[in-house]
Design a protein around this motif. Structure first.
Motif, PDB file in Angstrom:
ATOM      1  N   TRP A 161       0.856  -1.072   0.160  1.00 41.95           N
ATOM      2  CA  TRP A 161      -0.031   0.018  -0.088  1.00 41.95           C
ATOM      3  C   TRP A 161       0.931   1.341  -0.029  1.00 41.95           C
ATOM      4  N   ASP A 162       0.692   2.005  -0.954  1.00 42.33           N
ATOM      5  CA  ASP A 162       1.616   3.145  -1.053  1.00 42.33           C
ATOM      6  C   ASP A 162       0.879   4.478  -0.674  1.00 42.33           C
ATOM      7  N   ARG A 163       1.585   5.365  -0.251  1.00 37.30           N
ATOM      8  CA  ARG A 163       1.261   6.732   0.105  1.00 37.30           C
ATOM      9  C   ARG A 163       2.447   7.633  -0.236  1.00 37.30           C
TER      10      ARG A 163
ATOM     11  N   ASN B 267       4.117   2.195   2.260  1.00 38.06           N
ATOM     12  CA  ASN B 267       3.411   2.724   3.457  1.00 38.06           C
ATOM     13  C   ASN B 267       3.296   1.315   4.530  1.00 38.06           C
ATOM     14  N   HIS B 268       2.843   0.363   3.729  1.00 33.43           N
ATOM     15  CA  HIS B 268       2.871  -0.992   4.601  1.00 33.43           C
ATOM     16  C   HIS B 268       2.330  -2.134   3.643  1.00 33.43           C
TER      17      HIS B 268
ATOM     18  N   SER C 149      -2.926  -5.194   7.886  1.00 35.43           N
ATOM     19  CA  SER C 149      -2.271  -4.214   7.413  1.00 35.43           C
ATOM     20  C   SER C 149      -0.829  -4.407   8.294  1.00 35.43           C
ATOM     21  N   VAL C 150       0.225  -4.868   7.615  1.00 39.16           N
ATOM     22  CA  VAL C 150       1.462  -5.279   8.154  1.00 39.16           C
ATOM     23  C   VAL C 150       2.591  -4.085   8.086  1.00 39.16           C
ATOM     24  N   PRO C 151       3.083  -3.671   9.049  1.00 36.71           N
ATOM     25  CA  PRO C 151       4.048  -2.530   8.934  1.00 36.71           C
ATOM     26  C   PRO C 151       5.503  -3.109   8.806  1.00 36.71           C
TER      27      PRO C 151
END
Lengths: 332, 56
Positions: free
Chosen positions: B9-11, B16-17, B28-30
């Protein structure tokens, strides 16, 4: 025990600082906290949580459930963990294993000085009740050092609460034991495991094993139950009385590893096609940046040990949005 | 740990994660090596059994 021996033990307790609080390295040892729910959870794979800080493994064809129970040994405790065999494994393969366990963070067991010449004695105490009497095993294990020690204990009478005290007089002087925010020490309660995971008792060794060949085959007994509470692990060779912490403190300790949220940060919006990022802060600093599941956000962004931002796009005029229903896991 | 999908997932043009399906649960995995899910993702990517897809 003679008076002299009793006094010597008392001196040892004083030396080890076991008179004060913060003796127990186990969190949720009296099974008060079940953030995921108190009803029966099926353990049919590995790493299945029901009670906070305790998890089950079922690596084979058998299954069991875990739930919170009010069946307790005496009025000192309110709850126990109740395990019920819901799927017999009558032919345990070499690589099958069935265990219940708790992981302790490295910071909390660093005082044991494992992996050094100063490694200390440790004592595990707990209350147990099972429908199947016999010889059972616990094991201490390090995931980072890949070291274990198995200890046998006996459940003398079926369906009767018994308190068990197990001392490992010599700490492990070998290996690289985690002493920070990783997995410091795992305690296994074996329920029946294959030959790959069977080893000798009473000695530290390399590898990962949970039981001896004497272990009762609980997983092969239909509808067998196994209750556990009052779990305490402390430095030294003496089991002191169970250390009772307040519920709020115990919950906070658990929330370093797992938090379930039920609804936060309601907003009302004007305009059209609004995109928002709502910050949310954990109640405590988590062990690691957690994985988030169940959120109704478009994305759970910038996740840290302190919190995250719930991002939502495309919110219409006059709409409301509540960042809700999520869990955060920083389990070991 | 069974990981059946993983995607960035991009920001603002940066990862991002990771959004991953682990044991049937979407997470959602950091990017924290102390996170056991991220550690397992890295392990499986290194073993060649998992590929992290680019962000949409």
């Amino acid at each position: 025990m003679t008076k002299a021996a009793e006094l010597a033990k008392m001196g040892e307790v004083l030396t080890n600082g076991q008179i004060g609080s913060r003796r127990s390295m186990v969190i949720n040892g009296k099974f008060q906290v079940f953030q995921r729910g108190t009803s029966a959870t099926t353990v049919n794979t590995n790493d299945v949580f029901a009670a906070d800080r305790f998890k089950g493994w079922a690596n084979g064809g058998g299954t069991y459930t875990v739930e919170q129970s009010t069946d307790v040994p005496d009025n000192e405790f309110e709850f126990s963990a109740k395990l019920i065999n819901t799927g017999v494994d009558s032919s345990i393969a070499a690589d099958d294993f069935y265990v219940y366990a708790t992981d302790i963070e490295g910071y909390n067991v660093a005082q044991l000085a494992y992996g050094s010449s100063d490694a200390k004695a440790v004592t595990l105490s707990f209350w147990v009740k099972a429908s199947l009497a016999g010889t059972y095993c616990i094991a201490l294990y390090s995931t980072t050092a890949s070291r274990y020690q198995i200890k046998e204990y006996t459940i003398s009478s079926a369906d009767t609460w018994e308190k068990k005290t197990i001392t490992i007089a010599s700490g492990d002087t070998t290996g690289s034991w985690n002493k920070t925010n990783g997995n410091g020490l795992r305690i296994y309660w074996d329920l029946g495991s294959g030959s790959t995971y069977q080893g000798a008792a009473d000695t530290w060794a390399s590898g990962q094993k949970f039981s001896t060949t004497n272990q009762a085959n609980w997983i092969d007994t239909s509808s067998a139950n196994f209750y556990l509470t009052g779990v305490q692990l402390e430095v030294g060779e003496v089991a002191t009385p169970f250390e009772h912490r307040s519920f709020g403190e115990e919950l906070s300790l658990c929330q370093r590893y797992f938090i379930k949220e039920n609804g936060v940060s309601m907003r009302n919006f004007t305009g059209s096609s609004i995109a928002v990022s709502i910050p949310h802060f954990w109640k405590v600093t988590m062990r690691a940046a957690p994985s988030i599941s169940g959120s109704n956000a478009t994305a759970n962004e910038s996740i840290t040990t302190q919190g995250f931002q719930g991002y939502k796009g495309g919110i219409g005029s006059g709409a409301s949005w509540q960042l809700t229903g999520f869990s955060a896991s920083a389990e070991l | 740990m069974k990981i059946t999908s993983a995607q960035y997932w991009d920001r603002d043009g940066e990862h991002n994660h990771i959004i991953a399906t682990i044991d049937g649960v979407v997470m959602s995995v950091p990017f924290d090596p102390d996170n056991i899910h991220y550690a397992e993702i890295l392990k499986q990517v290194k073993a060649g059994t998992l590929t992290i897809k680019d962000a949409e």
